[in-house]
Design a protein around this motif. Sequence first.
Motif, short mmCIF file in Angstrom:
data_model
loop_
_atom_site.label_atom_id
_atom_site.label_comp_id
_atom_site.label_asym_id
_atom_site.label_seq_id
_atom_site.Cartn_x
_atom_site.Cartn_y
_atom_site.Cartn_z
N ALA A 362 -2.21 -0.04 2.28
CA ALA A 362 -2.09 -1.36 1.67
C ALA A 362 -1.85 -2.43 2.74
O ALA A 362 -2.34 -3.57 2.61
N CYS A 363 -1.12 -2.09 3.79
CA CYS A 363 -0.95 -3.04 4.90
C CYS A 363 -2.31 -3.37 5.52
O CYS A 363 -2.60 -4.53 5.85
N GLY A 364 -3.16 -2.35 5.68
CA GLY A 364 -4.50 -2.61 6.19
C GLY A 364 -5.29 -3.52 5.26
O GLY A 364 -6.00 -4.43 5.71
N GLY A 365 -5.16 -3.28 3.94
CA GLY A 365 -5.85 -4.15 2.99
C GLY A 365 -5.35 -5.58 3.08
O GLY A 365 -6.15 -6.54 3.01
N GLY A 366 -4.05 -5.76 3.25
CA GLY A 366 -3.51 -7.10 3.40
C GLY A 366 -4.04 -7.80 4.64
O GLY A 366 -4.25 -9.03 4.65
N GLN A 451 1.99 1.61 -7.32
CA GLN A 451 1.72 0.19 -7.48
C GLN A 451 2.63 -0.63 -6.58
O GLN A 451 2.19 -1.58 -5.92
N ILE A 452 3.91 -0.28 -6.58
CA ILE A 452 4.88 -1.03 -5.77
C ILE A 452 4.54 -0.90 -4.28
O ILE A 452 4.58 -1.88 -3.53
N ALA A 453 4.20 0.32 -3.85
CA ALA A 453 3.84 0.51 -2.45
C ALA A 453 2.62 -0.33 -2.09
O ALA A 453 2.55 -0.94 -1.02
N GLY A 454 1.61 -0.36 -3.01
CA GLY A 454 0.40 -1.12 -2.72
C GLY A 454 0.68 -2.61 -2.62
O GLY A 454 0.20 -3.30 -1.71
N ILE A 455 1.45 -3.15 -3.58
CA ILE A 455 1.73 -4.58 -3.57
C ILE A 455 2.58 -4.96 -2.35
O ILE A 455 2.31 -5.94 -1.67
N ILE A 456 3.63 -4.16 -2.08
CA ILE A 456 4.48 -4.45 -0.93
C ILE A 456 3.67 -4.41 0.36
O ILE A 456 3.79 -5.28 1.23
N GLY A 457 2.83 -3.39 0.50
CA GLY A 457 2.02 -3.29 1.71
C GLY A 457 1.09 -4.46 1.88
O GLY A 457 0.95 -5.02 2.99
N THR A 461 1.68 -7.71 4.91
CA THR A 461 0.70 -8.02 5.96
C THR A 461 0.06 -9.39 5.76
O THR A 461 -0.06 -10.17 6.72
N VAL A 462 -0.36 -9.69 4.53
CA VAL A 462 -1.17 -10.88 4.33
C VAL A 462 -0.41 -12.15 4.69
O VAL A 462 -0.95 -13.05 5.36
#
Length: 689
Positions: A362-366, A451-457, A461-462
């Motif tokens: 998710a950090c990479g996605g951000g 979901q929480i991990a994805g949103i936080i990640g 980053t973003v």
Amino acid sequence: MKGLLQTLRDWRSPSPSTDGDLGTLLEAADARAPRPERHLWLIRLAEWLRRPLGRQDTPADSTSDPAPLRRLRLMLDVLEAHPEHARRVRTLLQSIFGTLDATTLLADFGFSPRSGFSSELVERLRTRLLPATPDTGDLGQLFQMVLHDAGDAAWLEAIDEATLKRLGALLLDEPQTRHWRGALIDSVQMLASQIRAVALSAAIRPRLDPALLADRPFFQLAQSAAQLAEAEAAGDGGAQLQQIRYLRALLSTCRRAIDSVREHLEEHGVSVDIVFQVEQVHERIDRIEALLGCLASPAPARDWQWLLAQLARGVQGRRSLGRLFSHHYSMLARKVAERSAATGEHYITRNRAEWLDMLLRACGGGLVIAGTTLMKFAIGALGLSAFWGGFWAGMNYAVSFVMVQLLHWTVATKQPAMTAPAMAARLEHVGDSDAAIEDFVDEVAHLLRSQIAGIIGNLMTVMPVVVLLQAMAWLVQDAPLIADRTAHYALHNLTLLGPTLGFAAFTGVLLFASSLIAGWVENAFVFHRIDSAIAWNPGFVRWLGPERAQRWSRWWRANISGIAANVSLGLMLGIVPVLAAFFGLPIEVRHVTLSAGQIAAALGTLGVQVLQEPGFWWCVAAIPLTGMLNVLVSFLLAFRLALRSRGLKVRERSRIHAALRRRLRQAPASFLWPTAQVEQAAAGRVSDH
């Protein structure tokens, strides 16, 4: 006689809009009248039967029977007491049914004259929107005009044995009996030929199980129906019964063969037109069995009664668009849900290692979405027209989402619509035991953590990356990447005090729609065997080379769903608001990661002093609620589709709710991150299974 008819004239319905009383109706029976008037008489008779009974009109007996049945008995009483009226009614009915083609009712009614779903939809729309005429030679069309009420099937089924005998004695004679037996035979032949034509068509035949076609049952079906007609013409009752038994055995074999098409579709992709044709074959097999019951029975009155009741019930089905959609799209919806479920399994984390991996992806996605955010502002600065501005914004989103997929990173809001079908699959056996319910609760916890991990990640980053890029722009060119006016406009749009939450919920609908499009595209890809074409088509092989063609085939088969989801979502996020504005609808999108990036971009332009303004913090406060609505709306819509497509009705809701509340009390942290205690308990249940 005049006194009785006068009494009947005085027996009025409460409704003044109908066409008089029974006496007037019987006097109007005229077999020499033009065809439209004879058909109108039959329609008025059905209307008279359906008219409600007043308190003074209720006979002393059979008060629990439907009003049409009690009125039918009254009419029979009158006709039996007055042979002249009985003769006129019998002659009129014989003139109606003797001049109409009965096979249009027995063999054609209820079935589409065309093989496609779309053509049937057009036909039903025509039936609903355009009036029918009683001046028709089609008995099926006249049947729809006579028995069009939703309650007609119920009172036909309620007719008792004695009333059936009275009807038969009054209305049927030997020529009429021969006429209807001939119509039954002709209808069986027509239906058998139609079944053979559909089953052996180019769309259906390759999908039939070859083992079930070894004895050529569809060819034999038409031949046996022709032999039944020959036995009827020869008056050979024994040969008729033998052919009827053989036909029933063939119908059973044909039913198993046509069922094998469903198994092929489950594995190789679904076509609504093929599902529709399979259902039509099933219904025609059922109709032949009903007609054979009328032929084989020594006392066929009950079989005719059941057949007419089913035909009357079919009148409602022929008019219903909702029933057509829900029935024939259910299999496609299930296949879409199953393909989404297979994809969704990759978005659910079940232990600490997977949770940390999701956070990193998710950090990479951000990181990618940070660039997407700034590119969005750049496109806006070009001053394009509304449509082209929306189109290129959508292309920006689509390219970014595809890039995230190809790098094996993730955008949090893409998860819910994919994971919902996987969750619904867990509900199929949830009522079997307490362990099954606990397994489902585990999945809920896994999903929420994911979901929480994805949103936080994404947010981790973003926002910092966008602020960092803005800071670098200040250092390099002594100016931010976006203008002050654009930054203020972004904060004005994204504030919690505006319609942000409504737009966030609408974005959840678009997220769900993208998952549907992904399932449809993947189903079409598999159904039309595009992967096989890429691997083996001579043109592709010459262009790509044998090894590369095989690699491309595997790659597209593995990634087509994600590509379709990401491209469709990106384009919808850009274009839908523009199209809505064209129609005067003030609709925008609010995607949590993109919104967070825009807020960070505004901060980078306006500087730290904006942190002292309440408007900025109202925008920050909207971020978690935007994420929640993005996730919740898309998940609930996908979950509901998955439940309906599987035909699941969750009867254990109270036990599930109790188990969720118990988990919240005992291990609330398990819904946020993987705890060792919950992981051990879940592993123990898996080993017990």
